[in-house]
Write an enzyme that holds these catalytic residues in place. Structure first.
Site, mmCIF file in Angstrom:
data_model
loop_
_atom_site.group_PDB
_atom_site.id
_atom_site.type_symbol
_atom_site.label_atom_id
_atom_site.label_comp_id
_atom_site.label_asym_id
_atom_site.label_seq_id
_atom_site.Cartn_x
_atom_site.Cartn_y
_atom_site.Cartn_z
ATOM 1 N N ASN A 37 68.982 63.854 53.495
ATOM 2 C CA ASN A 37 70.041 63.067 52.865
ATOM 3 C C ASN A 37 70.545 61.936 53.769
ATOM 4 O O ASN A 37 71.030 62.187 54.876
ATOM 5 C CB ASN A 37 71.205 64.023 52.525
ATOM 6 N N HIS A 122 79.221 76.519 41.951
ATOM 7 C CA HIS A 122 80.334 75.765 42.551
ATOM 8 C C HIS A 122 81.451 75.498 41.545
ATOM 9 O O HIS A 122 81.191 74.956 40.470
ATOM 10 C CB HIS A 122 79.858 74.392 43.017
ATOM 11 N N ARG A 147 81.671 79.595 44.493
ATOM 12 C CA ARG A 147 82.248 78.914 45.658
ATOM 13 C C ARG A 147 83.417 78.065 45.186
ATOM 14 O O ARG A 147 83.235 77.234 44.284
ATOM 15 C CB ARG A 147 81.176 78.034 46.312
ATOM 16 N N TYR A 159 86.155 67.355 50.822
ATOM 17 C CA TYR A 159 84.753 67.750 50.702
ATOM 18 C C TYR A 159 84.523 68.497 49.376
ATOM 19 O O TYR A 159 85.243 69.422 49.043
ATOM 20 C CB TYR A 159 84.323 68.665 51.864
ATOM 21 N N ASP A 212 83.440 76.817 51.516
ATOM 22 C CA ASP A 212 82.770 76.024 52.549
ATOM 23 C C ASP A 212 83.814 75.178 53.270
ATOM 24 O O ASP A 212 84.410 74.275 52.671
ATOM 25 C CB ASP A 212 81.713 75.119 51.886
ATOM 26 N N HIS A 214 83.067 73.284 55.702
ATOM 27 C CA HIS A 214 82.297 72.099 56.091
ATOM 28 C C HIS A 214 82.642 71.639 57.506
ATOM 29 O O HIS A 214 82.790 70.434 57.774
ATOM 30 C CB HIS A 214 82.472 70.976 55.060
ATOM 31 N N GLU A 238 81.897 79.658 54.816
ATOM 32 C CA GLU A 238 80.761 78.891 55.327
ATOM 33 C C GLU A 238 81.194 77.791 56.287
ATOM 34 O O GLU A 238 82.227 77.149 56.070
ATOM 35 C CB GLU A 238 80.024 78.263 54.133
ATOM 36 N N GLU A 264 73.029 75.356 57.289
ATOM 37 C CA GLU A 264 72.336 74.421 56.384
ATOM 38 C C GLU A 264 71.752 73.209 57.103
ATOM 39 O O GLU A 264 70.838 72.576 56.592
ATOM 40 C CB GLU A 264 73.269 73.973 55.252
ATOM 41 N N ARG A 285 72.201 80.175 56.420
ATOM 42 C CA ARG A 285 72.114 79.218 55.319
ATOM 43 C C ARG A 285 70.929 78.256 55.457
ATOM 44 O O ARG A 285 70.876 77.233 54.774
ATOM 45 C CB ARG A 285 73.418 78.414 55.276
ATOM 46 N N HIS A 314 70.580 77.255 51.582
ATOM 47 C CA HIS A 314 71.288 76.063 51.126
ATOM 48 C C HIS A 314 70.696 75.620 49.780
ATOM 49 O O HIS A 314 69.486 75.635 49.606
ATOM 50 C CB HIS A 314 71.067 74.969 52.180
ATOM 51 N N ASP A 318 71.017 67.696 47.181
ATOM 52 C CA ASP A 318 70.105 66.829 47.935
ATOM 53 C C ASP A 318 68.850 67.564 48.387
ATOM 54 O O ASP A 318 68.025 66.995 49.112
ATOM 55 C CB ASP A 318 70.816 66.176 49.126
ATOM 56 N N GLU A 341 72.561 79.590 46.905
ATOM 57 C CA GLU A 341 73.483 78.565 46.383
ATOM 58 C C GLU A 341 72.806 77.842 45.215
ATOM 59 O O GLU A 341 71.614 77.554 45.250
ATOM 60 C CB GLU A 341 73.804 77.560 47.493
ATOM 61 N N TRP A 405 81.841 65.876 59.700
ATOM 62 C CA TRP A 405 81.759 65.804 58.251
ATOM 63 C C TRP A 405 81.102 67.058 57.708
ATOM 64 O O TRP A 405 80.128 67.538 58.212
ATOM 65 C CB TRP A 405 80.979 64.577 57.745
HETATM 66 O O1 KDG Z 1 73.574 66.674 52.635
HETATM 67 C C1 KDG Z 1 74.765 67.373 52.812
HETATM 68 C C2 KDG Z 1 75.013 68.363 51.694
HETATM 69 O O2 KDG Z 1 73.863 69.088 51.411
HETATM 70 C C3 KDG Z 1 76.129 69.318 52.049
HETATM 71 O O3 KDG Z 1 77.304 68.600 52.179
HETATM 72 C C4 KDG Z 1 76.295 70.402 50.988
HETATM 73 O O4 KDG Z 1 77.618 71.736 52.472
HETATM 74 C C5 KDG Z 1 76.925 71.650 51.478
HETATM 75 C C6 KDG Z 1 76.671 72.888 50.722
HETATM 76 O O5 KDG Z 1 77.075 73.939 51.210
HETATM 77 O O6 KDG Z 1 76.069 72.823 49.664
HETATM 78 MG MG MG Z 2 77.730 73.766 53.173
#
Ligand code: KDG
Ligand code: MG
Length: 405
Positions: A37, A122, A147, A159, A212, A214, A238, A264, A285, A314, A318, A341, A405
């Site tokens: 991505n 999600h 989630r 996020y 998540d 993140h 997560e 991930e 993940r 994961h 993407d 997921e 991020w």
């Molecule tokens: O490319 C980044 C995404 O795949 C990510 O932000 C998604 O954290 C993610 C998830 O748990 O699906």
């Molecule tokens: Mg994630």
């Protein structure tokens, strides 16, 4: 069976996907996902210029040797660009081996350990009520695990959620320059515990709930969150913190029994060896596309099983449907599979490009019994949706400091 040609495609049916096709002299071909991505073209160039020429004429059955050749042989080990390329070649070779044997890939791995794969969906909302309404819809569709992500009051974007009620952010994926998002741990803490308290109040204790972070929290902040969420019995939390320093998870672990998931962005077992071996996480993940393909994920799953760590691949938008297909074979085989997921089977354009027989019913996914990965790529259809440069967002604290991020 010799490798005759390797083609690399980039298409954008809503977001970019990089697909590799290996063609053999036996008339059998295989496909793999190499999507990274926001850095797609780096992998394309790596594959076309540096990987493909070395593989022409090799025996397509030599999956392990080719994997080692591309990993150890090149001197430059690991890394997301390298490992996405290795992954796509590996997936395509498993696809070919399965087709040559007339067997689905899971049979080559050792057969089924279960009949179906549990998915987590999600629910991403503009506020707690919106998230819970979406959770209810998913539970009504039969999902056993959801989630929960909710916008943080006072932050423009959070996020997983767009700030303008448009859509779930991941599905956009066409940003010619990286957008920026603000982060405040304080504001997040003001919302997050309420989200799960209200979810348990409304849905009871049967549904699995996940979240998540993140990687936005420091280890001690994650420890605090894990502790505060204990009464709401999450399946896992997560990416509570970045674990470049794998030891830092000891801080989280010693304070909370909330199960932890990470991986991930991991490219190899070395990114999580200590996390697994020291039993600092509960779910891994890692994705086939980013961690070196089926060969690598199988090895990681076996290693994790010794330490009671389950797999939870994961499944963000993407990762292409080719990756989802690869995960399905691993998930149905892995004795220590946990959960997959799932963000849906994609838009109509995507379904026309990637054709497969994976069935999703009542929150469970059923693997395809077609030989190989059981998924085909329509080159002509893909060519209608050319590559568009696109980026993930960048996160900053409210004072402007660049954050995770
Ligand atoms: O490319 C980044 C995404 O795949 C990510 O932000 C998604 O954290 C993610 C998830 O748990 O699906
Ligand atoms: Mg994630």
């Amino acid at each position: 069976m010799k490798i005759k040609e390797i083609k690399v495609f980039v298409c954008n049916p809503g977001r970019n996907f990089v697909t590799v096709k290996i063609i053999t002299d036996a008339g059998i071909h295989g496909i793999g996902d190499a999507t990274l991505n926001g850095r797609e073209m780096a992998v394309v160039s790596y594959l076309e210029e540096h990987v493909a020429p070395c593989l022409i004429g090799r025996n397509a059955h030599d999956i392990e040797d080719i994997w080692q050749y591309l990993y150890k042989g090149v001197y430059w080990r690991k890394g997301p660009v390298n490992m996405a390329a290795v992954a796509a070649i590996d997936m395509a070779l498993w696809d070919i081996k399965g087709k040559a044997a007339g067997l689905p890939v899971y049979q080559l791995l050792g057969g089924k350990s279960r009949q179906a794969v549990t998915l987590y969906a999600h629910a991403s909302g503009e506020d707690i009520k919106d998230t819970l309404d979406k959770t209810e819809e998913l539970i009504n569709q039969g999902f056993k695990a959801v989630r929960l992500q909710s916008a943080v009051p006072g932050l423009n974007v959070t996020y997983g959620v767009l700030g303008d009620k448009k859509d779930y952010y991941e599905l956009q994926g066409n940003r010619p320059l990286p957008p920026e998002e603000a982060w405040s741990t304080q504001k997040y803490f003001n919302m997050i515990v309420d989200l799960f308290a209200q979810a348990r109040e409304r849905f009871g204790n049967d549904v699995h709930l996940l979240h998540d972070v993140h990687s936005r929290l420091t280890p001690i902040e994650s420890a605090r969150l894990g502790k505060l969420l204990e009464p709401y019995n999450l399946m896992f939390l997560e990416d509570a913190s970045i674990a470049e320093n794998q030891d830092s998870y000891k801080v989280i672990r010693q304070h909370t029994t909330t199960p932890l998931a990470i991986g991930e962005t991991y490219n190899t077992i070395w990114d999580c060896k200590d996390l697994i071996q020291n039993q600092l996480i509960d779910y891994l993940r890692a994705a086939a596309t980013h961690a070196g393909g089926i060969t690598a994920l199988r090895r990681m799953a076996d290693f994790a099983s010794i330490y009671n760590v389950k797999t939870a691949p994961h499944g963000a938008p993407d990762l292409s449907p080719v990756c989802f297909a690869a995960h399905m074979h691993l998930n149905i085989w892995a004795p220590n599979f946990g959960i997959q997921e799932f963000v849906g089977l994609g838009n109509e354009q995507l379904k026309q490009i990637f054709k497969h027989q994976i069935k999703v019913e009542q929150g469970m996914a059923y693997v395809s019994d077609a030989p190989g990965l059981g998924i085909e790529f329509d080159e002509e259809e893909a060519s209608k949706y050319p590559y568009k440069r696109s980026y993930l967002p960048v996160s900053r604290l409210e004072d402007g400091t660049v954050w995770n991020w």
